[in-house]
Enzyme design. Structure first.
Site, PDB file in Angstrom:
ATOM      1  N   GLY A 103       1.030  -1.249   0.208  1.00 35.95           N
ATOM      2  CA  GLY A 103      -0.072  -0.008   0.116  1.00 35.95           C
ATOM      3  C   GLY A 103       0.856   1.265  -0.187  1.00 35.95           C
ATOM      4  O   GLY A 103       0.511   2.020   0.936  1.00 35.95           O
ATOM      5  N   SER A 104       1.760   1.543  -0.947  1.00 33.56           N
ATOM      6  CA  SER A 104       2.631   2.528  -0.830  1.00 33.56           C
ATOM      7  C   SER A 104       2.484   3.587  -2.180  1.00 33.56           C
ATOM      8  O   SER A 104       3.422   4.123  -2.400  1.00 33.56           O
ATOM      9  CB  SER A 104       4.266   2.043  -0.932  1.00 33.56           C
ATOM     10  OG  SER A 104       4.388   0.903  -1.631  1.00 33.56           O
ATOM     11  N   THR A 105       1.382   3.401  -2.702  1.00 30.13           N
ATOM     12  CA  THR A 105       1.265   4.354  -3.833  1.00 30.13           C
ATOM     13  C   THR A 105       0.960   5.689  -3.430  1.00 30.13           C
ATOM     14  O   THR A 105       0.858   6.869  -4.082  1.00 30.13           O
ATOM     15  CB  THR A 105       0.207   4.151  -4.831  1.00 30.13           C
ATOM     16  OG1 THR A 105      -0.904   3.481  -4.236  1.00 30.13           O
ATOM     17  CG2 THR A 105       0.696   2.643  -5.746  1.00 30.13           C
ATOM     18  N   SER A 106       0.363   5.905  -2.103  1.00 25.51           N
ATOM     19  CA  SER A 106       0.137   7.367  -1.488  1.00 25.51           C
ATOM     20  C   SER A 106       0.218   7.017   0.076  1.00 25.51           C
ATOM     21  O   SER A 106       0.675   6.014   0.596  1.00 25.51           O
ATOM     22  CB  SER A 106      -1.400   7.617  -1.858  1.00 25.51           C
ATOM     23  OG  SER A 106      -2.356   6.702  -1.236  1.00 25.51           O
ATOM     24  N   GLY A 107       0.127   8.179   0.746  1.00 26.36           N
ATOM     25  CA  GLY A 107       0.202   8.025   2.160  1.00 26.36           C
ATOM     26  C   GLY A 107       1.127   7.777   2.823  1.00 26.36           C
ATOM     27  O   GLY A 107       2.375   8.077   2.421  1.00 26.36           O
ATOM     28  N   ILE A 108       0.883   7.194   4.086  1.00 24.41           N
ATOM     29  CA  ILE A 108       2.377   6.691   4.973  1.00 24.41           C
ATOM     30  C   ILE A 108       3.310   5.951   3.969  1.00 24.41           C
ATOM     31  O   ILE A 108       4.403   6.005   4.138  1.00 24.41           O
ATOM     32  CB  ILE A 108       1.761   6.161   6.181  1.00 24.41           C
ATOM     33  CG1 ILE A 108       1.233   7.313   6.927  1.00 24.41           C
ATOM     34  CG2 ILE A 108       2.912   5.368   6.927  1.00 24.41           C
ATOM     35  CD1 ILE A 108       0.434   6.729   8.131  1.00 24.41           C
ATOM     36  N   GLY A 109       2.597   4.918   3.407  1.00 22.94           N
ATOM     37  CA  GLY A 109       3.416   3.862   2.753  1.00 22.94           C
ATOM     38  C   GLY A 109       4.304   4.680   1.780  1.00 22.94           C
ATOM     39  O   GLY A 109       5.520   4.342   1.558  1.00 22.94           O
ATOM     40  N   SER A 135      -1.368   1.201  14.820  1.00 23.55           N
ATOM     41  CA  SER A 135      -2.254   2.575  14.967  1.00 23.55           C
ATOM     42  C   SER A 135      -2.177   2.719  16.429  1.00 23.55           C
ATOM     43  O   SER A 135      -2.178   1.499  17.361  1.00 23.55           O
ATOM     44  CB  SER A 135      -3.604   2.490  14.219  1.00 23.55           C
ATOM     45  OG  SER A 135      -4.148   3.603  14.785  1.00 23.55           O
ATOM     46  N   TYR A 160     -12.100  -1.498  12.931  1.00 14.83           N
ATOM     47  CA  TYR A 160     -10.660  -1.119  12.417  1.00 14.83           C
ATOM     48  C   TYR A 160      -9.795  -1.173  13.586  1.00 14.83           C
ATOM     49  O   TYR A 160      -8.698  -1.798  13.596  1.00 14.83           O
ATOM     50  CB  TYR A 160     -10.729   0.619  11.968  1.00 14.83           C
ATOM     51  CG  TYR A 160      -9.391   1.037  11.918  1.00 14.83           C
ATOM     52  CD1 TYR A 160      -8.623   0.731  10.785  1.00 14.83           C
ATOM     53  CD2 TYR A 160      -8.774   1.902  12.855  1.00 14.83           C
ATOM     54  CE1 TYR A 160      -7.388   1.484  10.687  1.00 14.83           C
ATOM     55  CE2 TYR A 160      -7.689   2.636  12.691  1.00 14.83           C
ATOM     56  CZ  TYR A 160      -6.781   2.204  11.310  1.00 14.83           C
ATOM     57  OH  TYR A 160      -5.649   2.919  11.267  1.00 14.83           O
TER      58      TYR A 160
HETATM   59  P1  NAD Z   1      -4.067   5.962   2.537  1.00 13.90           P
HETATM   60  O1  NAD Z   1      -5.291   5.767   2.159  1.00 13.90           O
HETATM   61  O2  NAD Z   1      -3.583   7.441   2.510  1.00 13.90           O
HETATM   62  O3  NAD Z   1      -3.213   5.077   1.800  1.00 13.90           O
HETATM   63  C1  NAD Z   1      -3.533   3.734   2.010  1.00 13.90           C
HETATM   64  C2  NAD Z   1      -2.375   3.127   0.840  1.00 13.90           C
HETATM   65  O4  NAD Z   1      -2.848   1.674   1.136  1.00 13.90           O
HETATM   66  C3  NAD Z   1      -2.615   3.343  -0.385  1.00 13.90           C
HETATM   67  O5  NAD Z   1      -1.347   3.125  -1.176  1.00 13.90           O
HETATM   68  C4  NAD Z   1      -3.603   2.531  -0.744  1.00 13.90           C
HETATM   69  O6  NAD Z   1      -3.447   2.030  -2.472  1.00 13.90           O
HETATM   70  C5  NAD Z   1      -3.353   1.128  -0.223  1.00 13.90           C
HETATM   71  N1  NAD Z   1      -4.409   0.264  -0.265  1.00 13.90           N
HETATM   72  C6  NAD Z   1      -5.620   0.466   0.359  1.00 13.90           C
HETATM   73  N2  NAD Z   1      -6.451  -0.614   0.359  1.00 13.90           N
HETATM   74  C7  NAD Z   1      -5.461  -1.618  -0.158  1.00 13.90           C
HETATM   75  C8  NAD Z   1      -5.882  -3.084  -0.752  1.00 13.90           C
HETATM   76  N3  NAD Z   1      -6.924  -3.529  -0.493  1.00 13.90           N
HETATM   77  N4  NAD Z   1      -4.782  -3.617  -1.402  1.00 13.90           N
HETATM   78  C9  NAD Z   1      -3.640  -2.916  -1.697  1.00 13.90           C
HETATM   79  N5  NAD Z   1      -3.151  -1.811  -1.269  1.00 13.90           N
HETATM   80  C10 NAD Z   1      -4.495  -0.888  -0.722  1.00 13.90           C
HETATM   81  O7  NAD Z   1      -3.787   5.494   4.169  1.00 13.90           O
HETATM   82  P2  NAD Z   1      -2.704   5.777   5.252  1.00 13.90           P
HETATM   83  O8  NAD Z   1      -3.450   6.992   6.094  1.00 13.90           O
HETATM   84  O9  NAD Z   1      -1.319   6.206   4.700  1.00 13.90           O
HETATM   85  O10 NAD Z   1      -2.612   4.498   6.098  1.00 13.90           O
HETATM   86  C11 NAD Z   1      -1.462   3.557   5.910  1.00 13.90           C
HETATM   87  C12 NAD Z   1      -1.252   2.826   7.068  1.00 13.90           C
HETATM   88  O11 NAD Z   1      -1.043   3.577   8.207  1.00 13.90           O
HETATM   89  C13 NAD Z   1      -2.718   2.087   7.286  1.00 13.90           C
HETATM   90  O12 NAD Z   1      -2.416   0.690   7.825  1.00 13.90           O
HETATM   91  C14 NAD Z   1      -3.410   2.780   8.603  1.00 13.90           C
HETATM   92  O13 NAD Z   1      -4.206   1.743   9.239  1.00 13.90           O
HETATM   93  C15 NAD Z   1      -2.215   3.153   9.307  1.00 13.90           C
HETATM   94  N6  NAD Z   1      -2.492   4.203  10.102  1.00 13.90           N
HETATM   95  C16 NAD Z   1      -2.898   5.472   9.594  1.00 13.90           C
HETATM   96  C17 NAD Z   1      -3.269   6.594  10.295  1.00 13.90           C
HETATM   97  C18 NAD Z   1      -3.782   7.780   9.817  1.00 13.90           C
HETATM   98  O14 NAD Z   1      -4.146   8.877  10.527  1.00 13.90           O
HETATM   99  N7  NAD Z   1      -3.293   8.345   8.638  1.00 13.90           N
HETATM  100  C19 NAD Z   1      -2.889   6.450  11.847  1.00 13.90           C
HETATM  101  C20 NAD Z   1      -2.459   5.235  12.331  1.00 13.90           C
HETATM  102  C21 NAD Z   1      -2.102   4.280  11.427  1.00 13.90           C
END
Ligand code: NAD
Length: 264
Positions: A14-20, A141, A154
């Site tokens: 899941g690294s095309t956006s966000g934390i990944g 989380s 969740y």
């Molecule tokens: P995001 O929605 O911004 O990005 C999620 C990433 O996961 C994207 O690259 C998306 O393509 C991928 N993804 C989602 N569903 C998928 C699937 N079925 N198969 C493959 N890839 C998939 O999310 P984020 O906020 O960056 O979250 C990343 C991780 O960090 C998650 O596990 C989330 O639970 C955890 N987290 C996030 C937060 C927050 O506030 N953002 C806080 C605590 C933990």
């Protein structure tokens, strides 16, 4: 500080956006060879182009796979080379009243948030033990400990990740393989930005005011009282996957802005 991970092969789900995406970027800056993942070839190609633009000479490839589809996961695993660093980041969230969360929702959350990491670890972990070096990180989380009443399903998946992570760490005794969990707090990823923007539109307030109210009403114990940036989370992950973090194993590492009111 040299994290000593040049040339190590890292896969981040899941690294095309966000934390990944931020983790992929950070590890590339440290000289690791990175394999990214997203649900479609389009999102993977776009993220690859962005990362190559951000990091000169980046060695980065990608594999599209949706973790809600077991056939996609089998395909992904068949394409994965030997991985030194595995970051189980892919995850979904969705606020929903407890009474409205269906059986299908519970299983879907478990499949995407927990089974993704289990299936990938089952593939990568034995090879790490054979090589006597490896790093597995579960992106859990603060919600693993501080279960949000607006999305208990969740929270359940995030707690389950801690159990799997600690259990796997037990199997590394005496090796140079470590397995740890990172507990981010509210973080300004693309998913969360959309959530806040929608909330602002619904309530007719500005984004800044909505963020302020979010912390005052829904996360009052946060000492940070703001969203963390995805880079702040990625910096912590980069350290714990590094050679330098060799004495940390089986741990749950908090990057939640002091939100959890406990000293252990
Ligand atoms: P995001 O929605 O911004 O990005 C999620 C990433 O996961 C994207 O690259 C998306 O393509 C991928 N993804 C989602 N569903 C998928 C699937 N079925 N198969 C493959 N890839 C998939 O999310 P984020 O906020 O960056 O979250 C990343 C991780 O960090 C998650 O596990 C989330 O639970 C955890 N987290 C996030 C937060 C927050 O506030 N953002 C806080 C605590 C933990």
């Amino acid at each position: 500080m040299d994290l000593q991970i040049k040339g190590k092969v890292a896969f981040i789900s899941g690294s095309t956006s966000g934390i990944g995406f931020a983790i992929a970027h950070r590890l590339l800056l440290e000289g690791a060879e990175v394999i990214i993942n997203g649900r479609s070839n389009e999102t993977v190609s776009k993220a690859l182009a962005e990362l190559k633009h951000l990091v000169d000479g980046a060695i980065v490839t990608g594999i599209a796979a949706d973790f809600s589809k077991v056939e996609d996961v089998n395909f992904l695993v068949s394409k994965l080379p030997t991985v030194d660093i595995l970051v189980n980041n892919a995850g979904i969230f969705e606020p929903k009243e407890f009474a409205d969360i269906t059986d299908e929702d519970w299983f879907r959350f478990f499949e995407v948030n927990v089974m993704s990491g289990i299936r990938l670890s089952r593939h990568c972990f034995p090879k790490m033990l054979d090589n006597n070096w490896g790093r597995i990180i579960f992106i859990s989380s603060e919600s693993a400990v501080f279960i949000p009443d607006e999305m208990i399903h969740y929270g359940m998946t995030k707690t389950a990740q801690l159990a799997v992570s600690r259990g796997l760490a037990e199997l590394t005794k005496g090796t140079k393989v470590t397995v740890n969990s990172i507990l981010p707090g509210p973080t300004k990823s693309s998913g969360v930005s959309t959530f806040i923007n929608d909330l602002a539109k619904q309530s007719g307030t500005s984004i800044e005011e909505t963020e302020k109210l979010f912390f005052e009403k829904m996360r009052p114990s946060s000492l940070l009282q703001r969203f963390a940036s995805t880079d702040e989370i990625a910096n912590t992950v980069a350290y714990y996957v590094s050679e330098l973090a060799s004495a940390t194993n089986g741990a749950s590492i908090r990057v939640e802005g002091g939100l959890i009111r406990s000293i252990t």
